[in-house]
Enzyme design. Structure first.
Site, PDB file in Angstrom:
ATOM      1  N   HIS A 191       0.814  -1.217   0.000  1.00 53.07           N
ATOM      2  CA  HIS A 191       0.000   0.000   0.000  1.00 53.07           C
ATOM      3  C   HIS A 191       0.848   1.268   0.000  1.00 53.07           C
ATOM      4  CE1 HIS A 191       0.666  -0.259   4.414  1.00 53.07           C
ATOM      5  NE2 HIS A 191       0.510   1.043   4.380  1.00 53.07           N
ATOM      6  N   HIS A 217       8.124  -2.240   2.442  1.00 54.72           N
ATOM      7  CA  HIS A 217       7.987  -0.796   2.302  1.00 54.72           C
ATOM      8  C   HIS A 217       9.338  -0.091   2.073  1.00 54.72           C
ATOM      9  CE1 HIS A 217       3.988  -1.586   3.389  1.00 54.72           C
ATOM     10  NE2 HIS A 217       4.053  -1.386   4.672  1.00 54.72           N
TER      11      HIS A 217
END
Length: 514
Positions: free
Chosen positions: A205, A267
């Site tokens: 995300h 990430h």
């Protein structure tokens, strides 16, 4: 007001070919596994509503929830409505909700229940006839990796995953994608044994955040930065993701995973790849992925991991005015747990552009504030025609990309102090904030990513090679830590263990204070 018309003029999700036109998904349906979980309720369901509200989903868009709960369609609609009213970014409107609610369905069952998946296949077929979905279906696996295999096998057995020239079937997979390189490879064989590789969308995300995508714009749309984006001018790079919260009741997931697997493997290594990559030939998926994979393949851990890494666990302390527990005192955490809540490491990128430039990555929970940023710190000028006292307060030039929460870019440079006698230099900052510069509102990351899945637009989704390369980087560090006992304790509300500061001091550097 029709949901297809709401917000049409201010949509920030623009098409690549015509910036004036929004990208609108065609006839489609999403089947969501794990629809009762926190991610679905807090992020995914509100994101789908926001897309519908903005007119980016077709009027006949449909959503099917699959879970063990003994619900009917009306109960499911009530649950979705509650999530939307609580979490929607665009505000709740009855007329918009009514349009979305018409396409909501629920199928009760477990992952080993053949009859439940047969019912699911019937519902998908009915939606094609009743709602005009065209049979186009995305299966969103918001479930633990252990459930990937039974779900994929059932989708295959029931025919739901079968490809057809007249419709598409895609699968969306949430992290974590494995816990090491071997498990990631095994999961990939399972998923791609059912879905062709170009129909598999692996969600990170962070890659849906506007500021992350702006790294590419900053670097490649501006002649100002790219000439100095290399080892001739850059001293080092710091990539930080700090959280001020603890594990927040997630001990069942977090204990045994830890900060490095949870954040660095996906990430932060993705942020490193975007920061260090060469200019792609285009922003098409294959071109972007190729350049990111080159960077990840060039990343190396230092030989001496004891001097080039740090790990810690937060101890009891104060988070602002609140007294908080230590990690080992959290409900559900083993008192002998060696899971780290803080991880920092130094990496090298063995390429012509970055030779000799260290990349420092750190992440942790219960730190001083919530912030994610990339700081590109430049070397000092080779010759300064100033007296020593004139530049006492001058540090190094830096470009800081703020990913969250205050999205923007800060530049730090030296300037003459007004009114000072002689040439006295002091550091100043120039700041760009998204909220101040643009009237368009930034979409949530999941809005962008879900829309991209429905459009079949894959640039923001890492391919399996990226996942394996990331684990290849991290696995030796995890193995080293597993042989070296307990993480160092650090006080909640601070900035991590002493060993992380010592790691930087050995290199003559210091962590930025965001």
């Amino acid at each position: 007001m029709s949901p297809a018309r709401v917000g049409r003029g201010t949509n920030p999700l623009r098409g690549a070919d015509d910036r004036r036109l929004p990208r609108i998904a065609g006839p489609s349906c999403v089947v969501m596994f794990g629809v009762t979980g926190d991610l679905a309720r807090k992020k995914l369901l509100p994101a789908i509503y926001d897309l519908f509200h903005r007119g980016l989903l077709p009027p006949g868009f449909s959503l099917v929830g699959f879970a063990r709960r003994d619900w009917d369609d009306d109960t499911f609609r009530d649950v979705v409505r509650e999530s939307v009213e609580t979490g929607a970014r665009t505000g709740f409107h009855e007329e918009v909700w009514a349009g979305l609610a018409e396409g909501l369905r629920f199928v009760q069952g477990t992952f080993d229940d053949d009859a439940a998946f047969d019912r699911l296949a019937q519902v998908v077929d009915q939606l094609e006839d009743e709602r005009g979905t065209g049979g186009n279906t995305a299966f969103y696996l918001s479930v633990p990796p252990a459930s990937f295999q039974p779900v994929c096998e059932q989708l295959d057995r029931s025919g739901l995953s079968h490809q057809d020239p007249h419709r598409w079937r895609r699968v969306v997979i949430e992290k974590p994608f494995g816990h090491d390189q071997a498990s990631a490879s095994r999961l990939n064989r399972i998923v791609e044994g059912v879905f062709p590789p170009d129909t598999v969308f692996r969600i990170d995300h962070y890659l849906g955040k506007e500021t992350v995508q702006n790294i590419l714009a900053l670097r490649f749309a501006n002649q100002l930065f790219e000439p100095v984006w290399n080892s001739h001018f850059v001293d080092h790079v710091q990539i930080t993701m700090a959280e001020d919260i603890g594990i927040a009741g997630r001990a069942g997931y977090y204990d045994g995973i830890g900060a490095a697997r949870d954040v660095i493997q996906n990430h932060l290594l993705q942020l490193l790849a975007l920061t260090a990559m060469e200019q792609p030939n285009s922003f098409e998926a294959d071109a972007l992925r190729t350049e990111k994979e080159k960077v990840l393949a060039a990343v190396r851990l230092p030989r001496n991991l004891s001097r080039s890494s740090a790990r810690g666990q937060y101890a009891a302390g104060w988070q602002g005015s609140e007294k908080v527990l230590g990690y080992l005192e959290e409900d559900g955490t083993s008192a002998t747990s060696t899971t780290e809540t803080y991880a920092a490491l130094k990496l090298e990128v063995r390429s012509r552009r970055w030779d000799g430039v260290p990349f420092y990555l750190r992440t942790g929970k219960r730190l001083g504030k919530r912030v994610t940023e990339i700081a590109v710190v430049f070397k000092q000028a080779p010759h300064l025609p100033f007296t020593e006292g004139a530049v006492e307060e001058r540090g190094q030039n830096a470009i800081v990309i703020r990913v969250q929460p205050d999205e923007g870019i800060t530049m730090r440079f030296g300037s003459k102090v007004p009114g000072a006698s002689g040439m006295e230099i002091r550091d100043v900052t120039m700041d760009f904030g998204y909220g101040n510069a643009f009237t368009e509102s930034s979409p949530e990351a999941y809005e962008r990513l879900i829309l991209d899945v429905l459009l079949g637009d894959p640039p923001l989704f890492p391919r399996h090679a990226e996942v394996e390369l990331s684990w290849q980087i991290l696995d030796p560090l995890e193995q080293f830590w597993a042989r070296n006992g307990q993480p160092e304790q650090y006080t909640a509300g601070g900035w991590g263990p002493r060993s992380a500061d010592e790691m930087m001091r050995r290199d003559g550097r210091a962590w930025r204070m965001p």
